[in-house]
Structures are given as structure tokens and as C-alpha cells.
Design an enzyme around this catalytic site. Structure first.
Site, PDB file in Angstrom:
ATOM      1  N   ASN A   7      13.965   9.855  -9.094  1.00 49.11           N
ATOM      2  CA  ASN A   7      12.902   9.104  -9.755  1.00 49.11           C
ATOM      3  C   ASN A   7      13.188   7.631  -9.503  1.00 49.11           C
ATOM      4  OD1 ASN A   7      11.097   7.833 -11.457  1.00 49.11           O
ATOM      5  ND2 ASN A   7      11.453   9.217 -13.188  1.00 49.11           N
ATOM      6  N   ARG A  88       9.598  11.851  -7.484  1.00 50.72           N
ATOM      7  CA  ARG A  88       8.469  11.312  -8.235  1.00 50.72           C
ATOM      8  C   ARG A  88       7.743  10.310  -7.344  1.00 50.72           C
ATOM      9  NH1 ARG A  88       8.331   6.399 -12.454  1.00 50.72           N
ATOM     10  NH2 ARG A  88       6.218   6.679 -13.231  1.00 50.72           N
ATOM     11  N   HIS A 177       2.042   8.179 -15.061  1.00 52.67           N
ATOM     12  CA  HIS A 177       2.998   8.842 -15.960  1.00 52.67           C
ATOM     13  C   HIS A 177       2.519  10.251 -16.305  1.00 52.67           C
ATOM     14  CE1 HIS A 177       4.226   4.586 -17.515  1.00 52.67           C
ATOM     15  NE2 HIS A 177       4.982   4.940 -16.486  1.00 52.67           N
ATOM     16  N   LEU A 206       6.310   4.936 -23.694  1.00 56.18           N
ATOM     17  CA  LEU A 206       6.654   3.518 -23.792  1.00 56.18           C
ATOM     18  C   LEU A 206       8.001   3.270 -23.133  1.00 56.18           C
ATOM     19  CD1 LEU A 206       5.648   2.909 -27.529  1.00 56.18           C
ATOM     20  CD2 LEU A 206       4.204   2.789 -25.474  1.00 56.18           C
ATOM     21  N   ARG A 238       4.335  -6.228 -16.484  1.00 58.25           N
ATOM     22  CA  ARG A 238       2.909  -6.133 -16.174  1.00 58.25           C
ATOM     23  C   ARG A 238       2.059  -6.513 -17.378  1.00 58.25           C
ATOM     24  NH1 ARG A 238       3.227  -0.149 -14.056  1.00 58.25           N
ATOM     25  NH2 ARG A 238       5.412  -0.381 -14.638  1.00 58.25           N
ATOM     26  N   ASP A 279      13.499  -6.437 -20.432  1.00 57.39           N
ATOM     27  CA  ASP A 279      14.242  -5.355 -21.070  1.00 57.39           C
ATOM     28  C   ASP A 279      14.008  -5.422 -22.580  1.00 57.39           C
ATOM     29  OD1 ASP A 279      16.681  -4.162 -22.466  1.00 57.39           O
ATOM     30  OD2 ASP A 279      17.012  -3.520 -20.397  1.00 57.39           O
ATOM     31  N   ARG A 281      15.572  -4.179 -25.035  1.00 58.57           N
ATOM     32  CA  ARG A 281      16.772  -4.453 -25.824  1.00 58.57           C
ATOM     33  C   ARG A 281      17.031  -5.946 -25.897  1.00 58.57           C
ATOM     34  NH1 ARG A 281      19.832  -0.104 -22.126  1.00 58.57           N
ATOM     35  NH2 ARG A 281      18.479  -1.261 -20.697  1.00 58.57           N
ATOM     36  N   ASN A 331      13.639   5.159 -28.641  1.00 59.30           N
ATOM     37  CA  ASN A 331      14.806   4.428 -29.143  1.00 59.30           C
ATOM     38  C   ASN A 331      14.509   3.171 -29.941  1.00 59.30           C
ATOM     39  OD1 ASN A 331      16.967   6.074 -27.802  1.00 59.30           O
ATOM     40  ND2 ASN A 331      15.835   5.445 -25.975  1.00 59.30           N
ATOM     41  N   GLU A 381      10.884  14.115 -17.234  1.00 57.81           N
ATOM     42  CA  GLU A 381      10.141  14.186 -15.981  1.00 57.81           C
ATOM     43  C   GLU A 381      10.960  14.871 -14.898  1.00 57.81           C
ATOM     44  OE1 GLU A 381       7.567  10.274 -15.508  1.00 57.81           O
ATOM     45  OE2 GLU A 381       9.465   9.829 -16.502  1.00 57.81           O
TER      46      GLU A 381
END
Length: 394
Positions: A7, A88, A177, A206, A238, A279, A281, A331, A381
Site C-alpha cells: 500500500n 493498492r 478509499h 480519517l 489537500r 501529521d 499528532r 486514534n 485494507e
């Protein structure tokens, strides 16, 4: 029988060696933060786990590192009895509506579609190129993100532009997706012990890329991404939905070229454009530090997410389940809480304690009084791709 799944995404590469019958993972790894000052590589197999950090300039280097991790663990890919490789591929256009064995002709067609998925199809093709060179004697199968959304009704898939122009150039909503949305919708039905044909679902995938879908009775009826993976929710780099007039304005007033605008919307917008980081996080750390731009980016992200939830609730008419999945969806409890805040009158109530609780498998995070079930369901996936590749190559 084992299938190697690759992937190769916009900013990371995930790989797994999977036994498709029972879903057992023989080995897995992640190469992430590609193109950033410091990348990270982690690899796990039955002998243990390793992790390293080093610069990863591009996807080619990342893929080479991923393959090298098998040899470092004492089990080169050539020795593992791989029966197929599943890849993928993001955009299949109108050409690819189901998993397809990779040939030179298939590669040429996927390359043509790169104009519609400039962040994704090129790294997808890199994964295919490297894997075919390394494992030339096993079948390689492409599994397309767009396939699940071939069921969209014309009202959802059609753009309101000149009909002949749209037909000539293949302009329609394809959605992306799809492998994840299909897999998660099936897992939801299994987890709840109800036939998928009975459920109306909203799936929220997400991650660095983000998309929403409305699934009625197991069939996709709407999705947020469109002709390309650029439309819809706010994402890592994006923009998601944007007034097309902005592009005309920037072309005229800022003298931006088509390539400039492409780079702006695909690589320098979204969370990164608003806060400087893509990111989630890192964004959360900035929000906690009271960074105003990061807080704004977060608010814009959640605002757009809530708009799509509302739109799909109306489109479905009756809603049974809302499910969060992928990196952020699985998460980030604060995102889940904020996305569904103050919706009790619509029958949607999140249990705060359940939402904060960490767990690896599917779980319910809605309160007992919630008429709509709210779930967190890990996507897989890789397993879905492995099974498709095994079925087609077997």
C-alpha cells in the site's frame, strides 16, 4: 499460502505478508514521513520487531528500505513462498471496476490515470514496478480504490457541467478509499450481528487522506471524494472542497500556473497549509500549546466533517451506524467527540468514557440511549487486498 500486500500511499508505505484465509500476518511494516527531515521505518515478523529513523527522500527509497527489512530479518522475500502480490491502486477511472492482474497494458492505463490522482497513482505504480522486478514469477494484482463506488446513483456521481464535455473527458464522481469503506461496512455488519442489507451507514475514513461515505444496505450511494482524491473533507495536505472560482482568481491575480495550483491544492493545503504540519499528532501538540493557526486548522477540519455527517444523514433518510476508521478516526478521541457533539436531538450520543478508552478491535463508543450506534472499527485494507489477490491469482 501468503500474499504480499503493498500500500504505497501519498506520504507512507505500508506492507504486509498475509495469509488470506485466516488473516494471519506473517510480517508487516511501515515506512512513514516520506520527504520529511526524518523518516521512520518499522518492521515486525514472528521473530520480533525493529525500528529505525533516517531520511527517506522519496517513495522509491522507501520501497527499497521496505523490501530490505525482510532480508535484515533473515528471510528475504524470495524465500517466503509468496503466491501473489496485491497492490493498492487509487484511481481506476472507468476502465478498472474490479481487481485486475497487472500486465504492461494495465500499467500503461494506470499511468494515464495519474493525471486524476497525482499524489497516489505514481507511488502506486512505483510499488508495482519494484515488486515486479523483485518477484517476477508470481502474479501481481491491482485492487482499485474506486471500485466500491461504481454503484453511486447518477444524481450523486454527476457534476453539473456541460454534459458532452464531461462524457468526453470522463468527468464524474469516482470516489476513493473504496477498499476501506467496503471492508469497514462489512465489518460493522458482522460486529453488530446484523445483515449489511439492513443497515444504513456513514463511514468516516480519517487519515492523512480523508473521506466519508453513505452506504445503504451494503451499497455505496454517496462519497465525499470526486473525480480525484482532492474533493471533500479537509486532509493532511489537500484542501478538500473549495470554491472553483478561487482557482480562477489565483490564476489571474497571482499569475499561478496549472502546475502551481495543482501543487497548492494537493501538497500545500489542508492542515499543512493552515498550520504548517500535516501529521495529526503534530497538529494536536500545537493545539495543546495554544497555537492559534493550529487551533483554526483543527476547527476547520471538524467543521467540514460535521457538514458531511449532516448531509449523509439526510441523504440516507434513516441512519443506523456512524463508524470512524483509519489513523485519525481510530486514534483521535477528541475528533470523534467534537464531530458528533450536540447531536442528541438527532439520536446521536457519544459515551465520553467509552470514546476515550483505547482498544485494538471494533468497539461501541455511543451511549446506551443513542438511537444511532457509533463505532470505531479498525480498517484492514491489506487483508481485503490480500483476499482479492489470492482469489484472482488462485
Amino acid at each position: 499460502m501468503a500474499v504480499l500486500v503493498i500500500n504505497s500511499g501519498s506520504s507512507s508505505i505500508k506492507y504486509q505478508l498475509v495469509e488470506p484465509d485466516d488473516g494471519a500476518i506473517v510480517a508487516s511494516g511501515l515506512v512513514e514521513r516520506i520527504g520529511e527531515p526524518e523518516g521512520r521505518i518499522e518492521h515486525s515478523d514472528r521473530a520480533g520487531s525493529t525500528e529505525t529513523t533516517e531520511p527517506i527522500p522519496d517513495h522509491r527509497a522507501g520501497l527499497q528500505l521496505a523490501f530490505a527489512m525482510f532480508a535484515r530479518g533473515g528471510a528475504p522475500l524470495e524465500s517466503l513462498g509468496i503466491t501473489a502480490v496485491g497492490h493498492r491502486v487509487v484511481h481506476g477511472g472507468k476502465v478498472f471496476t474490479e481487481p485486475t492482474v497487472v500486465t504492461d497494458a494495465v500499467i500503461a492505463e494506470v499511468d494515464k490515470l495519474s493525471a486524476l490522482a497525482p499524489l497516489h497513482n505514481p507511488p502506486n505504480l512505483l510499488g508495482i514496478e519494484v515488486a515486479r522486478a523483485l518477484l517476477p514469477d508470481v502474479p501481481h494484482v491491482a485492487v482499485f480504490d474506486t471500485a466500491f463506488f461504481q454503484t453511486l446513483p447518477p444524481a450523486a456521481s454527476t457534476y453539473a457541467i456541460d454534459a458532452e464535455l464531461a462524457k468526453k473527458h470522463g468527468v464524474q464522481r469516482y470516489g476513493f478509499h473504496g477498499t476501506s469503506h467496503q471492508y469497514v461496512s462489512q465489518q460493522v455488519a458482522s460486529f453488530l450481528g446484523r445483515p449489511g442489507s439492513e443497515l444504513n451507514q456513514i463511514i468516516l475514513h480519517l487519515g492523512n487522506g480523508a473521506s466519508a461515505s453513505a452506504v445503504r444496505g451494503g451499497v455505496a450511494v454517496d462519497t465525499s471524494m470526486g473525480l480525484t482524491p482532492l474533493e471533500g473533507l479537509v486532509m493532511g495536505t489537500r484542501s478538500g472542497d473549495i470554491d472553483p472560482g478561487i482557482l480562477l482568481h489565483l490564476r489571474r491575480s497571482a499569475d499561478m500556473t496549472v502546475d502551481d495550483l495543482d501543487a497548492l491544492l494537493n501538497r500545500h493545503s489542508g492542515l499543512k497549509g493552515l498550520s504548517g504540519v500535516n501529521d495529526f499528532r503534530a497538529l494536536s501538540e500545537l493545539v495543546a500549546a495554544e497555537d492559534k493557526q493550529a487551533a483554526l486548522a483543527y476547527d476547520v477540519y471538524v467543521h467540514r466533517l460535521r457538514k458531511y455527517i449532516g448531509a449523509y444523514l439526510v441523504a440516507l433518510g434513516r441512519l443506523d451506524v456512524i463508524t470512524f476508521t483509519a489513523g485519525v478516526g481510530e486514534n483521535a478521541p477528541q475528533v470523534r467527540a467534537d464531530a458528533l457533539a450536540n447531536l442528541a436531538e438527532l439520536g446521536i450520543v457519544v459515551d465520553a468514557a467509552a470514546n476515550e478508552r483505547r482498544a485494538k478491535g471494533p468497539r461501541v463508543i455511543s451511549a446506551p440511549e443513542s438511537k444511532v450506534a457509533v463505532l470505531v472499527v479498525p480498517t484492514n485494507e491489506e487483508l481485503a487486498i490480500a483476499r482479492a489477490a489470492a482469489e484472482l491469482s488462485g
